[in-house]
Design a protein around this motif. Structure first.
Motif, PDB file in Angstrom:
ATOM      1  N   PHE A  13       0.854  -1.176   0.000  1.00  0.00           N
ATOM      2  CA  PHE A  13       0.000   0.000   0.000  1.00  0.00           C
ATOM      3  C   PHE A  13       0.894   1.230   0.000  1.00  0.00           C
ATOM      4  CE2 PHE A  13      -2.511  -3.241   2.169  1.00  0.00           C
ATOM      5  CZ  PHE A  13      -3.767  -3.098   1.606  1.00  0.00           C
ATOM      6  N   ASP A  61     -13.525  10.628   9.951  1.00  0.00           N
ATOM      7  CA  ASP A  61     -13.701   9.765   8.775  1.00  0.00           C
ATOM      8  C   ASP A  61     -12.587   9.884   7.743  1.00  0.00           C
ATOM      9  OD1 ASP A  61     -16.076   8.529   9.567  1.00  0.00           O
ATOM     10  OD2 ASP A  61     -17.285  10.217   8.880  1.00  0.00           O
ATOM     11  N   PRO A  89      -9.259   9.094   7.738  1.00  0.00           N
ATOM     12  CA  PRO A  89      -8.461   7.892   7.454  1.00  0.00           C
ATOM     13  C   PRO A  89      -9.238   6.856   6.642  1.00  0.00           C
ATOM     14  CG  PRO A  89      -8.261   8.506   9.765  1.00  0.00           C
ATOM     15  CD  PRO A  89      -9.315   9.401   9.184  1.00  0.00           C
ATOM     16  N   LYS A  90     -10.513   6.681   6.989  1.00  0.00           N
ATOM     17  CA  LYS A  90     -11.366   5.737   6.269  1.00  0.00           C
ATOM     18  C   LYS A  90     -11.467   6.119   4.786  1.00  0.00           C
ATOM     19  CE  LYS A  90     -16.388   5.060   6.147  1.00  0.00           C
ATOM     20  NZ  LYS A  90     -16.715   3.654   5.896  1.00  0.00           N
ATOM     21  N   PHE A 130      -8.185   5.619   2.864  1.00  0.00           N
ATOM     22  CA  PHE A 130      -7.912   4.215   2.578  1.00  0.00           C
ATOM     23  C   PHE A 130      -8.856   3.675   1.509  1.00  0.00           C
ATOM     24  CE2 PHE A 130      -8.488  -0.371   3.554  1.00  0.00           C
ATOM     25  CZ  PHE A 130      -7.229  -0.783   3.139  1.00  0.00           C
ATOM     26  N   GLU A 131     -10.138   3.989   1.643  1.00  0.00           N
ATOM     27  CA  GLU A 131     -11.107   3.420   0.702  1.00  0.00           C
ATOM     28  C   GLU A 131     -10.988   4.018  -0.688  1.00  0.00           C
ATOM     29  OE1 GLU A 131     -14.936   3.704   2.544  1.00  0.00           O
ATOM     30  OE2 GLU A 131     -14.520   1.996   3.861  1.00  0.00           O
ATOM     31  N   VAL A 143      -4.441   4.088   0.396  1.00  0.00           N
ATOM     32  CA  VAL A 143      -3.193   4.361   1.115  1.00  0.00           C
ATOM     33  C   VAL A 143      -3.354   4.112   2.612  1.00  0.00           C
ATOM     34  CG1 VAL A 143      -2.252   6.056  -0.501  1.00  0.00           C
ATOM     35  CG2 VAL A 143      -3.792   6.821   1.333  1.00  0.00           C
ATOM     36  N   LEU A 144      -2.269   3.723   3.237  1.00  0.00           N
ATOM     37  CA  LEU A 144      -2.225   3.645   4.688  1.00  0.00           C
ATOM     38  C   LEU A 144      -2.056   5.051   5.236  1.00  0.00           C
ATOM     39  CD1 LEU A 144       0.189   0.622   5.028  1.00  0.00           C
ATOM     40  CD2 LEU A 144      -2.302   0.616   5.258  1.00  0.00           C
ATOM     41  N   VAL A 145      -2.679   5.294   6.354  1.00  0.00           N
ATOM     42  CA  VAL A 145      -2.654   6.624   6.922  1.00  0.00           C
ATOM     43  C   VAL A 145      -1.823   6.605   8.185  1.00  0.00           C
ATOM     44  CG1 VAL A 145      -4.071   8.506   7.794  1.00  0.00           C
ATOM     45  CG2 VAL A 145      -4.956   6.989   6.015  1.00  0.00           C
ATOM     46  N   HIS A 146      -0.792   7.417   8.194  1.00  0.00           N
ATOM     47  CA  HIS A 146       0.021   7.524   9.392  1.00  0.00           C
ATOM     48  C   HIS A 146      -0.239   8.896   9.998  1.00  0.00           C
ATOM     49  CE1 HIS A 146       3.275   7.020  12.147  1.00  0.00           C
ATOM     50  NE2 HIS A 146       3.751   8.180  11.778  1.00  0.00           N
ATOM     51  N   ALA A 171       0.155  -1.219   7.881  1.00  0.00           N
ATOM     52  CA  ALA A 171      -0.562  -0.689   9.046  1.00  0.00           C
ATOM     53  C   ALA A 171      -0.784   0.815   8.957  1.00  0.00           C
ATOM     54  CB  ALA A 171       0.201  -1.007  10.331  1.00  0.00           C
ATOM     55  N   HIS A 172      -1.998   1.237   9.329  1.00  0.00           N
ATOM     56  CA  HIS A 172      -2.252   2.642   9.602  1.00  0.00           C
ATOM     57  C   HIS A 172      -1.665   2.966  10.980  1.00  0.00           C
ATOM     58  CE1 HIS A 172      -5.395   2.802   6.454  1.00  0.00           C
ATOM     59  NE2 HIS A 172      -5.854   1.663   6.935  1.00  0.00           N
ATOM     60  N   THR A 173      -1.487   4.250  11.275  1.00  0.00           N
ATOM     61  CA  THR A 173      -1.090   4.653  12.617  1.00  0.00           C
ATOM     62  C   THR A 173      -2.032   5.747  13.099  1.00  0.00           C
ATOM     63  OG1 THR A 173       1.204   4.209  12.048  1.00  0.00           O
ATOM     64  CG2 THR A 173       0.815   5.454  14.061  1.00  0.00           C
ATOM     65  N   LEU A 231     -11.417   3.050  13.891  1.00  0.00           N
ATOM     66  CA  LEU A 231     -10.944   2.566  12.596  1.00  0.00           C
ATOM     67  C   LEU A 231     -11.369   1.114  12.360  1.00  0.00           C
ATOM     68  CD1 LEU A 231      -9.466   4.866  11.245  1.00  0.00           C
ATOM     69  CD2 LEU A 231      -7.420   3.476  11.186  1.00  0.00           C
ATOM     70  N   GLN A 282     -15.094   1.115  11.627  1.00  0.00           N
ATOM     71  CA  GLN A 282     -15.362   1.622  10.272  1.00  0.00           C
ATOM     72  C   GLN A 282     -14.980   0.613   9.186  1.00  0.00           C
ATOM     73  OE1 GLN A 282     -12.938   5.139  10.426  1.00  0.00           O
ATOM     74  NE2 GLN A 282     -14.682   6.505  10.774  1.00  0.00           N
ATOM     75  N   VAL A 300     -11.886  -0.248   8.343  1.00  0.00           N
ATOM     76  CA  VAL A 300     -10.719   0.234   7.607  1.00  0.00           C
ATOM     77  C   VAL A 300      -9.470  -0.553   7.988  1.00  0.00           C
ATOM     78  CG1 VAL A 300      -9.316   2.290   7.173  1.00  0.00           C
ATOM     79  CG2 VAL A 300     -11.766   2.521   7.487  1.00  0.00           C
TER      80      VAL A 300
END
Lengths: 299, 299
Positions: free
Chosen positions: A91, A109, A111-112, A115-116, A120-123, B219-221, B231, B234, B236
Motif C-alpha cells: 500500500f 472519517d 483515514p477511512k 484508505f477506501e 493508502v495507509l494513513v500515518h 498498518a495505519h497509525t 478505525l 469503520q 478500515v
C-alpha cells in the motif's frame, strides 16, 4: 544520483527515532543500518542525526527526510499509473499531522476515506495545533492541520473552517463552584482540566473573558480528548471543549454551559506544493470533510 | 540549604520544556528565570539543561527535578496537617504516568477519586507502557503504570493485574479479507492499525500467532485510543484492542473476533519510596481501581 538505499536508512531511523526499529522495518541488521548512515554522512560531509535518546535529525537530516518523502509520494503516483512498479500487496502511505480535537471530531472519517478511495495507509501524528506547523516545517509530514494561516516555504495554506469552543461542567459542579456565576474568583478556587502543558486554548479563554493568566487557576492535566471530556462529566473539573465533543453530554444533561462565552478558532490546512495527483486527492478529501462539519471562517 | 527559588525555576523550565511558559507559570520575567538557572548551574558547577528545542534536562537536572518533586510531595503532606501552610485555594498536585489503554479503561475514575478523596490536582503523562518506566527513572513522575516488573532505584513495584487483548474487525472487513480465516498471507494483504510507531503489543500478537515481523504487514497509525477502535468499527483495519474497549462494539455487532487468540499483559505500578502519607493514599486508590477492573496476574 543519490543512493536511495542510504537515504532510506537515514529517513527510517529519523522516523522511528531508533536504529533498532528502523533495522527491523527494513529487514536489515543494525550494523548495516549504521554503515549506511555513516556512508551518507561521509558523502554529505556532515552528520544527519544527533545520536541522543530519542534520535533527532540535524538540519541536513531534516532536508534529507523531506526529500525522501517527496520521492516516495511521486513513486506512489507512479504506482497508480503503473501498478507493476508496486510490490505485491504494498500500500502507499501518507503521513499527516492533526490536532487531537480534530481527530476526535470532524477528522474522524478522513483515514477511512483515504484508505477506501486512494488505497493508502494513513500515518497520523497527533500534536498540539500550534506544533503541527512545526512537523510540516521539519519535513516529516505531507499536510498538517494548524491554527496558523501564514504559509511556510514549500507549502500552500487553505482555510478549513472554525472550531467553536465553550465551557462545560456537570450540573453538580455548577451548583458547587459557580452558584454565583462564573467569575475570576470562582475560577481561582476550582480546577480546570488542561489537555496538556501547552493548552493555549484554555489559557486564551480564561484570559480573554476573566483576565486570568496561567498559574492563577488550578488545573488537572489529562492528555486524552476522551478523558478530558470525561473529567467534566464526572464533575471533577470544568473544561473548555470543542462543540462536537460536548454534544452528547449536553443532550443527555450530564453537561451544562455555565457561561455563554465562546472562542472560535480558525483552522488551516498546510500541504506540500509537490505536483502529485495523490496529494491533490488527499487535499480534496480533507477539505471536503472540513466543509461538511465546520462552519466557515468569518471574513 | 538549597535555594528553592532556584530549584523551582529549573524544575518548571524542565517540566514545561520552555523558559517562556515557566516564566508565565511562576509569574516572573524570562530574564529572571534565566538568571536563576544560571545561578543554580554555577552552584552545581555543571549545566542542568540542554538548551535545545524542546529543552531537556541533563542528568544533574533530572536529579534536581526528582528532588524538587519529593520536596513538593512532603509539603503536601504538611499542608494536610497544617492547612495554614497552604496558600488559599491552592491544591496539591501529583504527576503520574499512565498508558493510553489504561486511561481509556480501568484508570478512568482515578483522577476523579484522587481529586475527591485527596483534594489534589492530577497531572497525567500519557506514554507507551514501556516508556513510562523511563519517565519514572527521570524523576518526572511519582508513580507509573508499566509492563516491567523489575523495580528501579528509589521505587517500589506492585502488581496491578492483567490487561487482555484480542483482535477485532467489522463484519464487512472479516468477509472481505478473512473469508478463509486469519493467517499470515491474509494479514500481509490487509491493513492493521497501530497506536504508534512503538506499538509493541500489535507486533507481539502478530509475531506470536502468525510469525510476522514489523514491516511484513501494512498498518495505519492512529495515536488515539478512541480513534484506534473507531478505525476497526469503520472497517478500515483490524485492531488488537484491550477487552474493555471492544465491549460495546462486540455487544452491538459492529465488531467481531475473527480469531480466538489472546494476549495477557501484566501491568505493574511503580512508585517512589518516599515516606509520604499522600503517596500512600494515591497508591491505595490506584491499586484498588486496578483490582476492581483487572483480572489477577496468573502465578
Amino acid at each position: 544520483m543519490l543512493d536511495y538505499k542510504l537515504v532510506e536508512a537515514c529517513a527510517e531511523v529519523i522516523r522511528f527515532g531508533s536504529f533498532e526499529k528502523a533495522a527491523r522495518a527494513l529487514g536489515l541488521t543494525q550494523s548495516a543500518i549504521s554503515q549506511r548512515i555513516k556512508l551518507m554522512e561521509e558523502r554529505l560531509g556532515q552528520p544527519v542525526l544527533v545520536r541522543a535518546k530519542p534520535i533527532v535529525p540535524t538540519v541536513a537530516g531534516q532536508r534529507l527526510l523531506a526529500h525522501y518523502q517527496s520521492v516516495r509520494l511521486l513513486e506512489q503516483d507512479l504506482g497508480s499509473e503503473l501498478p507493476e512498479v508496486r510490490a505485491e500487496g504494498e500500500f502507499g502511505q501518507v503521513t499527516l499531522a492533526v490536532n487531537a480535537d480534530s481527530l476526535a471530531t470532524w477528522f474522524v472519517d478522513v483515514p477511512k476515506l483515504l484508505f477506501e478511495k486512494l488505497g493508502v495507509l494513513v500515518h497520523l501524528v497527533v500534536d498540539d495545533e500550534s506544533l503541527n506547523h512545526h512537523s510540516l516545517q521539519e519535513g516529516n509530514v505531507l499536510g498538517a492541520v494548524s491554527l496558523r494561516d501564514t504559509p511556510i516555504q514549500g507549502c500552500r495554506v487553505r482555510p478549513l473552517g472554525s472550531m467553536r469552543y465553550f465551557m462545560v461542567v456537570s450540573p453538580e459542579f455548577q451548583e458547587r463552584y459557580f452558584k454565583d456565576g462564573v467569575n475570576a474568583d470562582a475560577l481561582r478556587a476550582c480546577p480546570a482540566v488542561n489537555f496538556s502543558e501547552h493548552d493555549e486554548l484554555q489559557n486564551q479563554f480564561l484570559h480573554q473573558y476573566f483576565g486570568l493568566t496561567p498559574g492563577e487557576f488550578p488545573a488537572h492535566t489529562v492528555p486524552s480528548s476522551q478523558g478530558f471530556v470525561t473529567l467534566a462529566e464526572q464533575g471533577v473539573a470544568y473544561a473548555v471543549v470543542e462543540q462536537h465533543q460536548a454534544e452528547e453530554g449536553l443532550r443527555t444533561g450530564r453537561l451544562v454551559r455555565p457561561c455563554p462565552f465562546e472562542i472560535d478558532r480558525p483552522l488551516y490546512w498546510h500541504h506540500k506544493t509537490i505536483n502529485s495527483r495523490l496529494l491533490d486527492q488527499v487535499n480534496d478529501i480533507v477539505l471536503s470533510e472540513a466543509r461538511r462539519h465546520l462552519p466557515e471562517i468569518p471574513q
